[in-house]
Design an enzyme around this catalytic site. Sequence first.
Site, PDB file in Angstrom:
ATOM      1  CB  CYS A 118      -0.918   0.002   1.210  1.00 21.67           C
ATOM      2  SG  CYS A 118      -2.021  -1.412   1.266  1.00 21.67           S
TER       3      CYS A 118
ATOM      4  CG  HIS B  34      -2.978   3.557   2.299  1.00 21.83           C
ATOM      5  ND1 HIS B  34      -3.582   3.152   1.128  1.00 21.83           N
ATOM      6  CD2 HIS B  34      -2.969   2.467   3.126  1.00 21.83           C
ATOM      7  CE1 HIS B  34      -3.926   1.879   1.239  1.00 21.83           C
ATOM      8  NE2 HIS B  34      -3.563   1.443   2.432  1.00 21.83           N
TER       9      HIS B  34
ATOM     10  CG  ASN C  56      -6.591  -0.598   1.423  1.00 20.71           C
ATOM     11  OD1 ASN C  56      -5.917  -0.198   0.472  1.00 20.71           O
ATOM     12  ND2 ASN C  56      -6.052  -1.044   2.545  1.00 20.71           N
TER      13      ASN C  56
HETATM   14  O1  UT7 Z   1      -3.402  -1.001   3.785  1.00 18.13           O
HETATM   15  C1  UT7 Z   1      -3.297  -1.545   5.062  1.00 18.13           C
HETATM   16  C2  UT7 Z   1      -4.320  -2.638   5.149  1.00 18.13           C
HETATM   17  N1  UT7 Z   1      -4.719  -3.006   6.444  1.00 18.13           N
HETATM   18  C3  UT7 Z   1      -5.459  -2.242   7.268  1.00 18.13           C
HETATM   19  O2  UT7 Z   1      -5.754  -1.088   7.039  1.00 18.13           O
HETATM   20  C4  UT7 Z   1      -5.984  -2.910   8.485  1.00 18.13           C
HETATM   21  C5  UT7 Z   1      -6.067  -2.042   9.707  1.00 18.13           C
HETATM   22  N2  UT7 Z   1      -6.970  -2.646  10.657  1.00 18.13           N
HETATM   23  C6  UT7 Z   1      -8.306  -2.444  10.567  1.00 18.13           C
HETATM   24  O3  UT7 Z   1      -8.780  -1.709   9.720  1.00 18.13           O
HETATM   25  C7  UT7 Z   1      -9.185  -3.101  11.610  1.00 18.13           C
HETATM   26  O4  UT7 Z   1      -8.379  -3.821  12.521  1.00 18.13           O
HETATM   27  C8  UT7 Z   1     -10.249  -4.043  10.984  1.00 18.13           C
HETATM   28  C9  UT7 Z   1     -11.292  -3.233  10.252  1.00 18.13           C
HETATM   29  C10 UT7 Z   1      -9.596  -5.049  10.051  1.00 18.13           C
HETATM   30  C11 UT7 Z   1     -10.966  -4.821  12.085  1.00 18.13           C
HETATM   31  O5  UT7 Z   1     -11.563  -3.918  12.996  1.00 18.13           O
HETATM   32  P1  UT7 Z   1     -11.359  -4.126  14.568  1.00 18.13           P
HETATM   33  O6  UT7 Z   1     -12.093  -3.049  15.225  1.00 18.13           O
HETATM   34  O7  UT7 Z   1      -9.880  -4.254  14.819  1.00 18.13           O
HETATM   35  O8  UT7 Z   1     -12.112  -5.486  14.799  1.00 18.13           O
HETATM   36  P2  UT7 Z   1     -11.560  -6.868  15.412  1.00 18.13           P
HETATM   37  O9  UT7 Z   1     -10.653  -7.550  14.479  1.00 18.13           O
HETATM   38  O10 UT7 Z   1     -11.084  -6.612  16.826  1.00 18.13           O
HETATM   39  O11 UT7 Z   1     -12.889  -7.702  15.515  1.00 18.13           O
HETATM   40  C12 UT7 Z   1     -13.953  -7.327  16.409  1.00 18.13           C
HETATM   41  C13 UT7 Z   1     -15.071  -8.315  16.230  1.00 18.13           C
HETATM   42  C14 UT7 Z   1     -14.618  -9.770  16.318  1.00 18.13           C
HETATM   43  O12 UT7 Z   1     -15.643 -10.518  16.929  1.00 18.13           O
HETATM   44  P3  UT7 Z   1     -15.590 -10.891  18.495  1.00 18.13           P
HETATM   45  O13 UT7 Z   1     -14.325 -11.691  18.664  1.00 18.13           O
HETATM   46  O14 UT7 Z   1     -15.547  -9.575  19.221  1.00 18.13           O
HETATM   47  O15 UT7 Z   1     -16.837 -11.665  18.703  1.00 18.13           O
HETATM   48  C15 UT7 Z   1     -14.506 -10.210  14.881  1.00 18.13           C
HETATM   49  O16 UT7 Z   1     -14.662 -11.598  14.700  1.00 18.13           O
HETATM   50  O17 UT7 Z   1     -15.673  -8.182  14.928  1.00 18.13           O
HETATM   51  C16 UT7 Z   1     -15.655  -9.447  14.252  1.00 18.13           C
HETATM   52  N3  UT7 Z   1     -15.482  -9.192  12.830  1.00 18.13           N
HETATM   53  C17 UT7 Z   1     -16.514  -8.925  12.014  1.00 18.13           C
HETATM   54  N4  UT7 Z   1     -17.841  -8.832  12.235  1.00 18.13           N
HETATM   55  C18 UT7 Z   1     -18.615  -8.520  11.185  1.00 18.13           C
HETATM   56  C19 UT7 Z   1     -14.323  -9.157  12.109  1.00 18.13           C
HETATM   57  N5  UT7 Z   1     -14.590  -8.860  10.828  1.00 18.13           N
HETATM   58  C20 UT7 Z   1     -15.948  -8.724  10.746  1.00 18.13           C
HETATM   59  C21 UT7 Z   1     -16.805  -8.404   9.690  1.00 18.13           C
HETATM   60  N6  UT7 Z   1     -18.121  -8.316   9.964  1.00 18.13           N
HETATM   61  N7  UT7 Z   1     -16.363  -8.183   8.436  1.00 18.13           N
END
Ligand code: UT7
Length: 323
Positions: free
Chosen positions: A111, A250, A280
Amino acid sequence: MVGKVCGTGSYVPAHVMSNDDLARIVDTNDEWIRERTGIGRRHIIDGETTSYMAGQAAKKALEQSGIDPEEIDIILLATSSSETVYPCAACEVQKMIGAKHAAGYDLNAACTGFVMAFNAAQAYISAGFCRTVLVIGAESMSNMVDWTDRGTCILFGDGAGAVILRAAEGAPVHMAAHSDGKKGVALTGLSRHRKDWEKEPEDGSVKESFIHMDGQAVFKFAVRKVPEIIEEVLEESGTGLDEIDYFVLHQANRRIIEAVARRLKTDIGKFPMNLEEYANTSAATVPILLDEMNRGGMLKKGQKIMTAGFGAGLTWAASLFEW
Ligand code: UT7
């Protein structure tokens, strides 16, 4: 001499995939995706290739600049998702636009790729090595993601953006770039083509071939390193934070951009965003956004623009230039 932007262009596939469309494939919903990322839709290739999209973006940038393709000295194409390793996508673009005097090569810093390529182009120009550089970010991220992994497949989209830089007198461009290979495991990916994964058995082994990400680790890295590198460039250039007209970051996640603005104690209005529409698109986010700002009449001569990219590697880079 510095490289002045004299044309921008972009291309995104017409085919759109909404959050609701994704909710039919994986266990997710529009509300979760919007709240956690700011993403509403993404454009996904439907027959296009990475080099095709790059070529289309380049043609639009050329048209706007009025520059003859034969004047281009180098084509730098940032991508990590090209369908072909060689010929490189930059050479494909050279063929498409008829830039017969240009050298071309692809560059992969995920990225961060476009900002790295933009900095390299500026270095080439200030060294007197060339006068006209076509810098492109182009990605087919839909070929890279695991469409069964809701943690990653919701984040990405496809598209390309291009910028033409021309040697001119002007304010120096200030830049910085960093990598931390020790943290590379936080975001890894191997490319595969869609036609391949559709045939794979669902035994789990497929996932080894796609994007793996520790979302929270990448989130924390971005929120810490992006403000740091912006401050590094400001300090090196002797520029005040309030002198910057726009921070073109980005487009990975709206919450990351908001957190960077808060850390820098800067008005969020100076951080344009378009990830609601495109998600993204990796190396393509910055040039697509620049093109939208340019064509939307937001950019005026003399304005100071700070771009910053971050991503797999881990890598991060920034560039401060005058429009
Ligand atoms: O160019 C660089 C590319 N990478 C990035 O930009 C990634 C940067 N990170 C992020 O944007 C965030 O970490 C994410 C958007 C990927 C995830 O958000 P988060 O607030 O860190 O969520 P999390 O991974 O802590 O997940 C929270 C909950 C989990 O459930 P439990 O364990 O609390 O029951 C996940 O299983 O949300 C769940 N979850 C979802 N639920 C619905 C994870 N993905 C999804 C989804 N829909 N797509």
